[in-house]
Design a protein around this motif. Structure first.
Motif: not given
Ligand code: BGC
Length: 384
Positions: A324, A277, A168-169, A39
Protein backbone atom coordinates in the motif's frame (compact mmCIF):
# COMPACT_ATOMS: atom_id res chain seq x y z
CA UNK A 1 50.84 -30.59 5.68
CA UNK A 2 47.43 -31.78 6.85
CA UNK A 3 47.83 -29.78 9.99
CA UNK A 4 48.59 -26.54 8.13
CA UNK A 5 45.62 -27.13 5.78
CA UNK A 6 43.34 -27.64 8.79
CA UNK A 7 44.73 -24.47 10.32
CA UNK A 8 44.19 -22.54 7.07
CA UNK A 9 40.62 -23.91 6.86
CA UNK A 10 39.90 -22.89 10.41
CA UNK A 11 41.24 -19.39 9.75
CA UNK A 12 39.12 -19.00 6.61
CA UNK A 13 36.05 -20.24 8.44
CA UNK A 14 36.69 -17.80 11.27
CA UNK A 15 37.12 -14.88 8.82
CA UNK A 16 33.90 -15.84 6.99
CA UNK A 17 31.99 -16.07 10.26
CA UNK A 18 33.35 -12.74 11.48
CA UNK A 19 32.35 -11.09 8.18
CA UNK A 20 28.82 -12.51 8.41
CA UNK A 21 28.48 -11.36 11.99
CA UNK A 22 29.74 -7.89 11.12
CA UNK A 23 27.21 -7.53 8.31
CA UNK A 24 24.41 -8.73 10.55
CA UNK A 25 25.55 -6.45 13.35
CA UNK A 26 25.70 -3.42 11.06
CA UNK A 27 22.14 -4.12 9.92
CA UNK A 28 20.86 -4.67 13.45
CA UNK A 29 22.45 -1.41 14.49
CA UNK A 30 20.87 0.69 11.71
CA UNK A 31 19.08 3.59 13.36
CA UNK A 32 15.33 3.12 12.99
CA UNK A 33 13.61 6.49 13.07
CA UNK A 34 10.22 6.46 14.77
CA UNK A 35 7.36 6.45 12.28
CA UNK A 36 3.98 8.05 12.48
CA UNK A 37 1.07 5.80 13.24
CA UNK A 38 -0.44 4.30 10.11
CA UNK A 39 -4.10 4.95 9.60
CA UNK A 40 -6.44 2.44 11.03
CA UNK A 41 -9.40 1.01 9.20
CA UNK A 42 -11.76 3.65 7.99
CA UNK A 43 -15.18 4.36 9.45
CA UNK A 44 -13.66 5.15 12.87
CA UNK A 45 -13.93 1.57 13.94
CA UNK A 46 -10.56 1.29 15.63
CA UNK A 47 -8.99 2.74 18.75
CA UNK A 48 -6.09 4.82 17.66
CA UNK A 49 -3.12 4.00 19.77
CA UNK A 50 -0.01 6.01 20.27
CA UNK A 51 2.85 4.61 18.26
CA UNK A 52 5.39 2.62 20.21
CA UNK A 53 8.62 1.17 18.92
CA UNK A 54 8.06 -2.33 17.61
CA UNK A 55 9.05 -4.88 20.21
CA UNK A 56 12.68 -5.84 20.04
CA UNK A 57 13.48 -8.90 18.01
CA UNK A 58 15.46 -11.67 19.56
CA UNK A 59 19.04 -11.26 18.42
CA UNK A 60 19.89 -13.82 15.81
CA UNK A 61 23.51 -14.56 16.43
CA UNK A 62 25.06 -17.72 15.11
CA UNK A 63 26.51 -20.25 17.54
CA UNK A 64 30.26 -19.74 17.48
CA UNK A 65 32.40 -22.82 17.34
CA UNK A 66 36.13 -22.78 16.97
CA UNK A 67 36.26 -25.80 14.70
CA UNK A 68 32.96 -25.95 12.78
CA UNK A 69 31.72 -23.17 10.53
CA UNK A 70 27.98 -22.76 10.98
CA UNK A 71 26.52 -20.86 8.05
CA UNK A 72 24.24 -17.93 8.88
CA UNK A 73 20.51 -18.68 8.90
CA UNK A 74 19.98 -16.96 5.53
CA UNK A 75 22.25 -19.56 3.87
CA UNK A 76 20.04 -22.33 5.19
CA UNK A 77 16.90 -20.73 3.75
CA UNK A 78 15.73 -22.05 0.38
CA UNK A 79 16.47 -19.61 -2.42
CA UNK A 80 13.44 -17.31 -2.79
CA UNK A 81 11.66 -17.67 -6.12
CA UNK A 82 11.07 -14.47 -8.12
CA UNK A 83 7.87 -12.48 -7.85
CA UNK A 84 5.72 -12.05 -10.96
CA UNK A 85 3.83 -9.03 -9.60
CA UNK A 86 5.12 -5.65 -10.67
CA UNK A 87 2.36 -3.04 -10.78
CA UNK A 88 -0.73 -3.50 -8.69
CA UNK A 89 -3.85 -1.57 -7.70
CA UNK A 90 -5.70 -2.07 -4.42
CA UNK A 91 -9.42 -2.66 -4.81
CA UNK A 92 -10.21 -1.47 -1.30
CA UNK A 93 -13.39 -0.18 0.33
CA UNK A 94 -15.45 -3.03 -1.11
CA UNK A 95 -14.94 -6.45 0.42
CA UNK A 96 -13.55 -5.16 3.70
CA UNK A 97 -16.67 -3.06 4.38
CA UNK A 98 -19.29 -4.73 6.62
CA UNK A 99 -21.13 -5.56 3.40
CA UNK A 100 -19.82 -4.81 -0.06
CA UNK A 101 -21.28 -1.44 -1.08
CA UNK A 102 -21.64 -0.10 2.48
CA UNK A 103 -18.67 2.18 1.89
CA UNK A 104 -19.96 3.40 -1.46
CA UNK A 105 -18.13 1.03 -3.75
CA UNK A 106 -18.95 -2.34 -5.26
CA UNK A 107 -16.41 -4.06 -7.51
CA UNK A 108 -17.56 -4.15 -11.13
CA UNK A 109 -16.08 -6.06 -14.00
CA UNK A 110 -15.46 -2.77 -15.81
CA UNK A 111 -13.10 -1.83 -12.96
CA UNK A 112 -11.03 -4.93 -13.63
CA UNK A 113 -10.94 -4.01 -17.31
CA UNK A 114 -9.95 -0.40 -16.53
CA UNK A 115 -7.16 -1.62 -14.31
CA UNK A 116 -5.89 -4.11 -16.88
CA UNK A 117 -6.13 -1.56 -19.72
CA UNK A 118 -4.21 1.03 -17.71
CA UNK A 119 -1.25 -1.34 -17.45
CA UNK A 120 -1.52 -2.92 -14.01
CA UNK A 121 -0.78 -6.64 -13.76
CA UNK A 122 -2.33 -7.32 -10.35
CA UNK A 123 -5.15 -6.36 -8.01
CA UNK A 124 -4.89 -6.59 -4.24
CA UNK A 125 -8.20 -7.55 -2.73
CA UNK A 126 -8.66 -6.45 0.89
CA UNK A 127 -11.18 -8.86 2.41
CA UNK A 128 -12.70 -8.71 5.87
CA UNK A 129 -13.33 -12.38 6.53
CA UNK A 130 -13.88 -12.26 10.29
CA UNK A 131 -17.24 -10.48 10.04
CA UNK A 132 -18.43 -13.20 7.66
CA UNK A 133 -17.38 -16.23 9.72
CA UNK A 134 -19.01 -18.05 12.61
CA UNK A 135 -17.73 -17.35 16.09
CA UNK A 136 -17.75 -20.99 17.16
CA UNK A 137 -16.07 -24.03 15.64
CA UNK A 138 -15.95 -24.84 12.79
CA UNK A 139 -15.90 -21.04 12.25
CA UNK A 140 -17.51 -21.47 8.87
CA UNK A 141 -17.17 -18.62 6.39
CA UNK A 142 -20.50 -17.56 4.86
CA UNK A 143 -20.61 -19.52 1.56
CA UNK A 144 -22.11 -16.53 -0.27
CA UNK A 145 -19.25 -14.34 0.81
CA UNK A 146 -16.69 -16.97 -0.19
CA UNK A 147 -18.45 -17.26 -3.56
CA UNK A 148 -18.24 -13.49 -4.05
CA UNK A 149 -14.49 -13.45 -3.40
CA UNK A 150 -14.11 -16.32 -5.86
CA UNK A 151 -16.13 -14.44 -8.47
CA UNK A 152 -13.95 -11.33 -8.19
CA UNK A 153 -10.84 -13.47 -8.24
CA UNK A 154 -11.83 -15.39 -11.35
CA UNK A 155 -12.99 -12.13 -12.96
CA UNK A 156 -9.51 -10.74 -12.43
CA UNK A 157 -8.02 -13.89 -13.91
CA UNK A 158 -10.22 -13.47 -16.99
CA UNK A 159 -8.59 -10.07 -17.51
CA UNK A 160 -5.14 -11.57 -17.05
CA UNK A 161 -4.66 -9.97 -13.63
CA UNK A 162 -2.97 -11.58 -10.63
CA UNK A 163 -4.96 -11.38 -7.39
CA UNK A 164 -3.70 -10.90 -3.86
CA UNK A 165 -6.27 -12.06 -1.32
CA UNK A 166 -5.61 -10.80 2.18
CA UNK A 167 -7.18 -10.89 5.63
CA UNK A 168 -8.07 -7.26 6.31
CA UNK A 169 -9.12 -5.47 9.50
CA UNK A 170 -9.21 -8.54 11.73
CA UNK A 171 -9.16 -6.19 14.71
CA UNK A 172 -10.06 -8.66 17.46
CA UNK A 173 -7.19 -10.92 16.40
CA UNK A 174 -4.77 -8.13 17.17
CA UNK A 175 -6.39 -7.15 20.46
CA UNK A 176 -7.02 -10.72 21.65
CA UNK A 177 -4.67 -13.00 19.77
CA UNK A 178 -4.99 -15.96 22.16
CA UNK A 179 -8.79 -15.96 21.97
CA UNK A 180 -9.00 -15.48 18.20
CA UNK A 181 -6.11 -17.66 17.05
CA UNK A 182 -8.10 -20.86 16.42
CA UNK A 183 -10.69 -18.89 14.46
CA UNK A 184 -8.03 -17.13 12.40
CA UNK A 185 -6.35 -20.45 11.57
CA UNK A 186 -9.72 -22.00 10.64
CA UNK A 187 -10.46 -19.03 8.38
CA UNK A 188 -7.14 -19.50 6.61
CA UNK A 189 -7.71 -23.23 6.30
CA UNK A 190 -11.01 -22.53 4.53
CA UNK A 191 -9.58 -19.85 2.24
CA UNK A 192 -6.67 -22.11 1.37
CA UNK A 193 -8.87 -25.12 0.58
CA UNK A 194 -11.26 -23.01 -1.49
CA UNK A 195 -8.43 -21.66 -3.62
CA UNK A 196 -6.27 -24.78 -3.69
CA UNK A 197 -6.89 -25.35 -7.40
CA UNK A 198 -6.63 -21.66 -8.33
CA UNK A 199 -3.79 -20.76 -10.69
CA UNK A 200 -0.53 -19.39 -9.32
CA UNK A 201 -1.73 -15.92 -10.27
CA UNK A 202 -3.56 -16.00 -6.91
CA UNK A 203 -1.46 -14.87 -3.94
CA UNK A 204 -2.30 -14.99 -0.25
CA UNK A 205 -1.39 -12.23 2.20
CA UNK A 206 -1.70 -13.63 5.69
CA UNK A 207 -2.62 -10.51 7.67
CA UNK A 208 -2.98 -6.88 6.61
CA UNK A 209 -1.47 -4.26 8.89
CA UNK A 210 -1.03 -6.05 12.19
CA UNK A 211 -1.21 -3.22 14.71
CA UNK A 212 0.91 -2.71 17.81
CA UNK A 213 -1.69 -4.63 19.81
CA UNK A 214 0.08 -7.73 18.54
CA UNK A 215 3.79 -8.04 19.32
CA UNK A 216 6.28 -9.36 16.81
CA UNK A 217 6.76 -12.41 19.00
CA UNK A 218 3.03 -13.16 18.83
CA UNK A 219 2.89 -12.38 15.12
CA UNK A 220 5.86 -14.63 14.33
CA UNK A 221 4.26 -17.43 16.35
CA UNK A 222 1.04 -16.92 14.41
CA UNK A 223 2.87 -17.01 11.06
CA UNK A 224 4.63 -20.21 12.12
CA UNK A 225 1.22 -21.83 12.69
CA UNK A 226 -0.56 -20.35 9.66
CA UNK A 227 1.97 -21.19 6.96
CA UNK A 228 1.82 -25.00 7.45
CA UNK A 229 -1.99 -24.88 7.44
CA UNK A 230 -1.99 -23.09 4.10
CA UNK A 231 0.82 -25.28 2.78
CA UNK A 232 -1.25 -28.45 3.42
CA UNK A 233 -3.53 -27.50 0.52
CA UNK A 234 -1.37 -24.96 -1.37
CA UNK A 235 2.19 -26.30 -1.34
CA UNK A 236 3.78 -23.61 -3.52
CA UNK A 237 1.42 -20.66 -3.63
CA UNK A 238 3.16 -17.36 -2.91
CA UNK A 239 2.47 -16.11 0.60
CA UNK A 240 2.95 -12.49 1.61
CA UNK A 241 4.04 -11.62 5.16
CA UNK A 242 4.52 -8.25 6.82
CA UNK A 243 5.48 -6.98 10.25
CA UNK A 244 3.42 -5.25 12.91
CA UNK A 245 3.05 -1.50 13.46
CA UNK A 246 0.76 -1.44 10.42
CA UNK A 247 3.27 -3.21 8.18
CA UNK A 248 5.90 -0.59 8.97
CA UNK A 249 9.27 -0.72 7.29
CA UNK A 250 10.93 -0.97 10.71
CA UNK A 251 9.12 -4.20 11.52
CA UNK A 252 10.15 -5.93 8.29
CA UNK A 253 13.48 -7.13 9.66
CA UNK A 254 11.75 -8.53 12.76
CA UNK A 255 9.76 -11.17 10.86
CA UNK A 256 10.92 -14.77 11.29
CA UNK A 257 10.27 -16.07 7.81
CA UNK A 258 9.53 -19.80 7.74
CA UNK A 259 11.90 -21.87 5.59
CA UNK A 260 9.97 -21.70 2.35
CA UNK A 261 11.00 -20.56 -1.12
CA UNK A 262 7.65 -18.98 -1.98
CA UNK A 263 7.44 -16.10 0.44
CA UNK A 264 7.16 -12.38 -0.22
CA UNK A 265 7.86 -9.62 2.29
CA UNK A 266 5.60 -6.60 2.46
CA UNK A 267 5.61 -3.14 3.99
CA UNK A 268 3.35 -0.11 3.55
CA UNK A 269 4.70 3.30 2.62
CA UNK A 270 2.68 6.30 3.78
CA UNK A 271 5.57 8.47 4.92
CA UNK A 272 5.26 11.00 6.33
CA UNK A 273 1.85 10.19 7.73
CA UNK A 274 1.11 13.88 8.46
CA UNK A 275 1.30 14.49 4.71
CA UNK A 276 -0.40 11.39 3.27
CA UNK A 277 -3.19 11.23 5.88
CA UNK A 278 -3.90 14.94 6.44
CA UNK A 279 -7.57 15.55 7.12
CA UNK A 280 -8.33 11.82 7.49
CA UNK A 281 -11.24 11.80 9.94
CA UNK A 282 -10.34 8.31 11.14
CA UNK A 283 -6.81 9.34 12.17
CA UNK A 284 -6.81 10.47 15.78
CA UNK A 285 -5.74 13.13 16.33
CA UNK A 286 -6.88 14.33 12.94
CA UNK A 287 -3.97 15.95 11.15
CA UNK A 288 -4.39 19.43 9.71
CA UNK A 289 -4.77 20.06 6.01
CA UNK A 290 -2.23 22.13 4.13
CA UNK A 291 0.83 20.01 4.97
CA UNK A 292 3.14 19.85 1.96
CA UNK A 293 5.88 17.32 1.30
CA UNK A 294 9.40 18.72 1.38
CA UNK A 295 12.22 19.84 3.60
CA UNK A 296 15.06 17.98 5.24
CA UNK A 297 13.02 15.80 7.58
CA UNK A 298 10.80 14.50 4.76
CA UNK A 299 13.80 13.79 2.54
CA UNK A 300 15.50 11.95 5.41
CA UNK A 301 12.38 9.90 6.12
CA UNK A 302 12.19 8.88 2.46
CA UNK A 303 15.88 7.96 2.34
CA UNK A 304 15.73 6.01 5.60
CA UNK A 305 12.69 3.99 4.50
CA UNK A 306 14.41 2.68 1.40
CA UNK A 307 17.72 2.21 3.19
CA UNK A 308 15.98 -0.13 5.63
CA UNK A 309 14.28 -1.96 2.76
CA UNK A 310 17.63 -2.43 1.00
CA UNK A 311 19.22 -3.75 4.19
CA UNK A 312 16.40 -6.29 4.42
CA UNK A 313 16.97 -7.44 0.83
CA UNK A 314 20.73 -7.68 1.34
CA UNK A 315 20.17 -9.86 4.36
CA UNK A 316 17.37 -12.14 3.15
CA UNK A 317 16.99 -11.92 -0.65
CA UNK A 318 13.22 -12.25 -0.13
CA UNK A 319 11.30 -10.23 -2.76
CA UNK A 320 9.49 -7.14 -1.51
CA UNK A 321 5.99 -5.93 -2.34
CA UNK A 322 5.07 -2.46 -1.14
CA UNK A 323 1.46 -3.47 -0.60
CA UNK A 324 0.00 0.00 0.00
CA UNK A 325 1.15 3.55 -0.70
CA UNK A 326 -0.80 6.68 -1.55
CA UNK A 327 -2.01 10.13 -0.53
CA UNK A 328 -5.50 11.13 0.60
CA UNK A 329 -7.61 12.93 -2.00
CA UNK A 330 -7.85 16.07 0.16
CA UNK A 331 -4.33 16.96 -0.95
CA UNK A 332 -4.08 18.93 -4.22
CA UNK A 333 -3.80 16.43 -7.08
CA UNK A 334 -0.45 17.75 -8.32
CA UNK A 335 1.11 17.12 -4.89
CA UNK A 336 -0.43 13.67 -4.67
CA UNK A 337 0.99 12.84 -8.08
CA UNK A 338 4.45 14.14 -7.23
CA UNK A 339 4.63 12.07 -4.01
CA UNK A 340 3.32 8.93 -5.72
CA UNK A 341 5.74 9.26 -8.61
CA UNK A 342 8.72 9.79 -6.31
CA UNK A 343 7.90 6.79 -4.11
CA UNK A 344 6.93 4.52 -7.01
CA UNK A 345 10.17 5.26 -8.83
CA UNK A 346 12.16 4.44 -5.69
CA UNK A 347 10.32 1.13 -5.43
CA UNK A 348 11.08 0.26 -9.04
CA UNK A 349 14.72 1.35 -8.81
CA UNK A 350 15.09 -1.04 -5.89
CA UNK A 351 13.29 -3.86 -7.71
CA UNK A 352 10.17 -3.92 -5.52
CA UNK A 353 6.68 -4.73 -6.68
CA UNK A 354 4.14 -2.08 -5.69
CA UNK A 355 0.44 -1.79 -5.08
CA UNK A 356 -1.17 1.65 -5.09
CA UNK A 357 -3.75 2.48 -2.41
CA UNK A 358 -6.38 2.80 -3.83
CA UNK A 359 -8.72 2.58 -6.82
CA UNK A 360 -11.83 4.12 -5.27
CA UNK A 361 -12.29 5.65 -1.81
CA UNK A 362 -10.47 8.34 0.15
CA UNK A 363 -7.11 7.72 -1.54
CA UNK A 364 -8.66 7.26 -4.95
CA UNK A 365 -6.92 7.06 -8.31
CA UNK A 366 -10.14 6.60 -10.28
CA UNK A 367 -13.40 8.54 -10.12
CA UNK A 368 -16.35 6.18 -10.51
CA UNK A 369 -18.73 9.14 -10.99
CA UNK A 370 -17.03 10.56 -14.07
CA UNK A 371 -15.56 7.14 -14.93
CA UNK A 372 -12.08 8.58 -15.43
CA UNK A 373 -8.66 8.22 -13.89
CA UNK A 374 -7.85 11.34 -11.89
CA UNK A 375 -5.61 13.77 -13.79
CA UNK A 376 -1.95 12.79 -13.71
CA UNK A 377 -2.54 9.57 -11.77
CA UNK A 378 -1.49 7.17 -14.48
CA UNK A 379 1.54 9.27 -15.31
CA UNK A 380 2.54 9.21 -11.63
CA UNK A 381 2.22 5.43 -11.60
CA UNK A 382 3.66 4.57 -15.00
CA UNK A 383 5.49 7.62 -16.39
CA UNK A 384 9.19 8.33 -16.33
C1 BGC B 1 -6.94 0.63 5.25
C2 BGC B 1 -7.73 1.78 4.69
C3 BGC B 1 -6.95 3.05 4.71
C4 BGC B 1 -5.58 2.84 4.11
C5 BGC B 1 -4.76 4.08 4.23
C6 BGC B 1 -5.64 0.53 4.58
O1 BGC B 1 -4.93 -0.55 5.08
O2 BGC B 1 -7.63 -0.55 5.07
O3 BGC B 1 -8.91 1.90 5.40
O4 BGC B 1 -7.63 4.08 4.03
O5 BGC B 1 -4.92 1.75 4.74
O6 BGC B 1 -4.53 4.38 5.55
Amino acid sequence: MNKSLTLLGAMLAFLALTACEKTEQAILDEPTPPKQTQQQPSQNKINHKQIKAPSAAPRKTQPVSKSVFVPPKSVLMPKPTPLTIKRCMNLGNALEAPNEGDWGYTIRSRDLKNIRDAGFDTIRLPVRWDTHAQHRPPYQIDPNFMARVKTVSSGAKAYGLNVIIDVHHYESLMSNTAREEARFLAIWDQIARNFSSAPNSVFFEILNEPTLDISMEELNALYAKTVPIIRASNPTRKLILGGNSWNSIESLSLINFPKDANLVATFHDYGPHAFTHQGAEWSKPEMPLGRRWGGKADAAEFKDTYKLARAFTAKTGIPILVGEFGVIDKVPQSQRNAWVKMRRKAMEENGYAWCAWDYSGAFKAYDTKSETWLPGTLNALFGR
